[in-house]
Design a protein around this motif. Structure first.
Motif, PDB file in Angstrom:
ATOM      1  N   ASP A  15      32.157  11.623   2.024  1.00 54.30           N
ATOM      2  CA  ASP A  15      33.655  11.610   1.479  1.00 54.30           C
ATOM      3  C   ASP A  15      33.998  12.938   0.420  1.00 54.30           C
ATOM      4  OD1 ASP A  15      33.559   9.135   2.284  1.00 54.30           O
ATOM      5  OD2 ASP A  15      31.518   8.536   0.427  1.00 54.30           O
ATOM      6  N   MET A  16      33.148  13.673   0.098  1.00 53.48           N
ATOM      7  CA  MET A  16      33.520  15.285  -0.308  1.00 53.48           C
ATOM      8  C   MET A  16      34.185  15.717   0.221  1.00 53.48           C
ATOM      9  SD  MET A  16      30.978  17.155  -2.880  1.00 53.48           S
ATOM     10  CE  MET A  16      30.235  15.128  -3.494  1.00 53.48           C
ATOM     11  N   PRO A  18      36.838  16.117   3.618  1.00 52.38           N
ATOM     12  CA  PRO A  18      37.393  15.303   4.461  1.00 52.38           C
ATOM     13  C   PRO A  18      37.809  16.313   5.813  1.00 52.38           C
ATOM     14  CG  PRO A  18      38.676  15.301   2.966  1.00 52.38           C
ATOM     15  CD  PRO A  18      37.624  15.832   2.343  1.00 52.38           C
ATOM     16  N   GLN A  61      36.839  15.197  -4.166  1.00 51.69           N
ATOM     17  CA  GLN A  61      37.557  15.137  -2.891  1.00 51.69           C
ATOM     18  C   GLN A  61      37.594  17.010  -3.012  1.00 51.69           C
ATOM     19  OE1 GLN A  61      40.451  13.998  -0.464  1.00 51.69           O
ATOM     20  NE2 GLN A  61      38.368  11.779   0.176  1.00 51.69           N
ATOM     21  N   TYR A  76      38.804  21.156  -6.082  1.00 49.14           N
ATOM     22  CA  TYR A  76      38.905  19.685  -5.814  1.00 49.14           C
ATOM     23  C   TYR A  76      39.400  18.959  -6.385  1.00 49.14           C
ATOM     24  CZ  TYR A  76      36.789  19.913 -10.481  1.00 49.14           C
ATOM     25  OH  TYR A  76      36.509  19.988 -11.783  1.00 49.14           O
TER      26      TYR A  76
END
Length: 131
Positions: A15-16, A18, A61, A76
């Motif tokens: 999830d972090m 992609p 992300q 991020y």
């Protein structure tokens, strides 16, 4: 960072990190292998903070992870002030870790003024100074 180490981080924190584009290309880590463990520890810390806040923290992300001016940069979206502090701590810590092997290192410049954080083994043969 070698693809096998990058793949470990992408798999562990999907999830972090992609895919970069519609082709499904994996997220790029633009730094040396030596910071793999530091990035892993940072991501684990971020993941725990997001989980422990039961939805009150926006998921994180990564936008870009790279070396800049001899330090780790972790850009991020999402997060909170705790995560911001964790990212800052990882940045500061990176100046003490060789970006090539993960051993203790120091901030230095080579004769072309390129900054890096390296141990004695990976330091350039000729350098201007070491901090």
């Amino acid at each position: 960072m070698r693809e096998e180490l990058a793949a470990q981080l992408r798999e562990k924190y999907p999830d972090m990190f992609p895919p970069r584009d519609d082709t499904g290309s994996g997220f790029l880590f633009e730094c040396g292998d030596g910071w793999h463990d530091l990035i892993d520890a940072l991501c684990w810390t971020i993941e725990q903070e997001v989980k422990n806040r039961d939805g009150s923290v926006a998921p994180v992300q990564a936008i870009q992870v790279k070396e800049k001016f001899a330090g780790l940069r972790f850009y991020y979206s999402g997060g909170n002030s705790f995560i911001e502090g964790a990212v800052r701590m990882a940045n500061v810590t990176s100046y003490c870790i060789c970006d090539q092997c993960g051993n203790s290192g120091s901030h230095m410049k080579d004769t072309k003024d390129i900054e890096m954080t390296r141990c004695e083994v990976h330091a350039p043969k000729k350098r201007k100074y070491t901090r």
